[in-house]
Design a protein around this motif. Structure first.
Motif, mmCIF file in Angstrom:
data_model
loop_
_atom_site.group_PDB
_atom_site.id
_atom_site.type_symbol
_atom_site.label_atom_id
_atom_site.label_comp_id
_atom_site.label_asym_id
_atom_site.label_seq_id
_atom_site.Cartn_x
_atom_site.Cartn_y
_atom_site.Cartn_z
ATOM 1 N N HIS A 50 4.346 48.022 4.089
ATOM 2 C CA HIS A 50 4.179 47.173 5.230
ATOM 3 C C HIS A 50 2.603 46.739 5.244
ATOM 4 O O HIS A 50 2.407 45.624 5.218
ATOM 5 N N ASN A 53 1.719 44.393 2.503
ATOM 6 C CA ASN A 53 1.970 43.002 2.776
ATOM 7 C C ASN A 53 2.165 41.941 1.466
ATOM 8 O O ASN A 53 1.703 41.053 1.393
ATOM 9 N N ASP A 116 2.415 42.651 15.976
ATOM 10 C CA ASP A 116 2.787 43.412 15.062
ATOM 11 C C ASP A 116 3.727 44.800 15.779
ATOM 12 O O ASP A 116 3.062 45.764 15.953
ATOM 13 N N GLU A 314 -2.425 37.706 15.464
ATOM 14 C CA GLU A 314 -1.120 37.181 14.796
ATOM 15 C C GLU A 314 -1.663 36.452 13.431
ATOM 16 O O GLU A 314 -1.002 36.628 12.455
ATOM 17 N N GLU A 315 -2.840 36.035 13.224
ATOM 18 C CA GLU A 315 -3.539 35.684 12.102
ATOM 19 C C GLU A 315 -3.762 36.788 10.949
ATOM 20 O O GLU A 315 -3.499 36.753 10.067
ATOM 21 N N VAL A 317 -2.920 40.090 11.186
ATOM 22 C CA VAL A 317 -1.662 40.558 10.635
ATOM 23 C C VAL A 317 -1.027 40.180 9.449
ATOM 24 O O VAL A 317 -0.080 40.928 9.031
ATOM 25 N N ASN A 318 -1.259 39.079 9.155
ATOM 26 C CA ASN A 318 -0.700 38.289 7.993
ATOM 27 C C ASN A 318 -1.558 38.503 6.789
ATOM 28 O O ASN A 318 -1.255 37.940 5.656
ATOM 29 N N THR A 320 -3.544 40.162 3.618
ATOM 30 C CA THR A 320 -3.302 41.317 2.737
ATOM 31 C C THR A 320 -4.417 41.834 2.175
ATOM 32 O O THR A 320 -5.328 41.154 1.257
ATOM 33 N N ARG A 322 -2.668 44.298 5.155
ATOM 34 C CA ARG A 322 -2.973 44.162 6.699
ATOM 35 C C ARG A 322 -3.935 45.205 7.286
ATOM 36 O O ARG A 322 -4.070 46.320 6.754
#
Length: 329
Positions: A50, A53, A116, A314-315, A317-318, A320, A322
């Protein structure tokens, strides 16, 4: 005592690659036992995936030994306020009165938990326990060690909100090993973790703040050895070690940084500026040189100097990979 340096106030960019020889590749399933506790290795592997990512480069997640049971990462995300109680300019920890600081920190932690929901969030106080100085001081080391009474205050504050503590060092003309040894007694507390700042490691004898310093893998390994020994001698869960970075040269020979079950290494993207600059720093200096885990630092003031908002949970956690350690200054 006058604080001569604001600390951690620059930004840059760099590149990455993984050295599987630095630690044995772990099996995909099984349990690691220590002190009667067990590590859920299947969950650990799932959470590493996870964190990675959907990385397509093969760099993330980094191959290494399983941690001892009780490891914070990757089972949780840590959200920290950084600073020093002598200064309102070094970060949110020290800038705001304690009740307001607590309220703000817990609100940030809640935002991350919502962004998340698969990763629980633990708040933390990240305290600069040795600050770099513009003057040599009595011992000529260009650093000032905070009174132990102030460290005790931070630990007591953290206990009030069930938070973790990070003690951070800016070594000046001293060494990472020497400054870590001074704080070794505090590391016996299972809630106390550590941070080191290469920016203020002046190996060429420069005045801190005049150039950007660096740590070698050997310096970082010295700290890892101390943390690991404390963990083993006191039957503790793993310690987290945050290493700040925003330029290529701040960490030298990253492939030689050792990974051990007793320590979880976090390379923290420490650069400030607008979003595009911070994204470049992340892409060039954090992603291409993987060590183990990553962090991301947000500056309430410096990131906004040229306009534009802070990165949101929100930005981030996306990204790579994370980031699992988030620091607000």
């Amino acid at each position: 005592m006058g604080l001569a340096l604001a600390g951690c106030n620059s930004s840059g960019s760099q590149q990455n690659g993984v050295d599987s020889a630095k630690a044995d590749t772990v099996a995909a399933k099984g349990e690691k036992k220590a002190g009667g506790a067990t590590l859920d290795t299947a969950d650990y592997n799932k959470r590493l995936a996870h964190m990675a990512n959907k990385d397509t480069t093969g760099r993330w997640p980094v191959k290494g030994p399983y941690p001892l049971p009780g490891a914070i990462l990757p089972f949780n995300r840590v959200v920290a306020y950084y600073g020093n109680l002598y200064s309102t300019k070094m970060g949110a920890l020290g800038e705001y009165p304690k009740p307001e600081m607590f309220k703000r920190l817990l609100a940030e932690a809640d935002r991350w938990a919502k962004a998340d929901s698969t990763t629980p969030v633990i708040p933390a106080l990240h305290y600069i326990a040795a600050t770099a100085q513009g003057a040599p001081g009595k011992d000529g080391k260009y650093r000032y060690r905070m009174p132990f009474a102030q460290i005790d205050t931070i630990i007591n504050w953290a206990n009030e909100i069930n938070a973790l503590v990070f003690l951070d060092i800016q070594v000046g003309h001293s060494s990472a090993k020497a400054e870590t040894e001074v704080l070794k007694e505090y590391l016996k507390n299972p809630k106390v973790h550590f941070g080191i700042d290469p920016e203020f490691s002046m190996k060429g004898g420069e005045r801190p703040g005049s150039v950007i310093g660096h740590f070698t893998a050997s310096d970082i390994n010295d700290v890892i050895d101390i943390l690991a020994s404390v963990v083993k001698e006191n039957n503790l869960p793993p310690k987290m070690l945050v290493v700040h970075r925003f330029t290529q040269n701040m960490i030298k020979n990253y492939k030689d940084i050792k990974l051990v079950p007793e320590v979880q290494v976090i390379i923290d993207m420490d650069g400030w500026g607008p979003k595009d600059l911070k994204a470049g720093t992340w892409r060039h200096f954090i992603v291409p040189e993987p060590v183990q885990f990553t962090g991301f630092k947000l500056f309430y003031k410096n990131d906004l100097k040229k306009g534009g908002p802070l990165y949101t949970p929100e930005e981030l956690v996306n990204f790579t990979p994370r980031p699992l350690y988030i620091q607000y200054q």
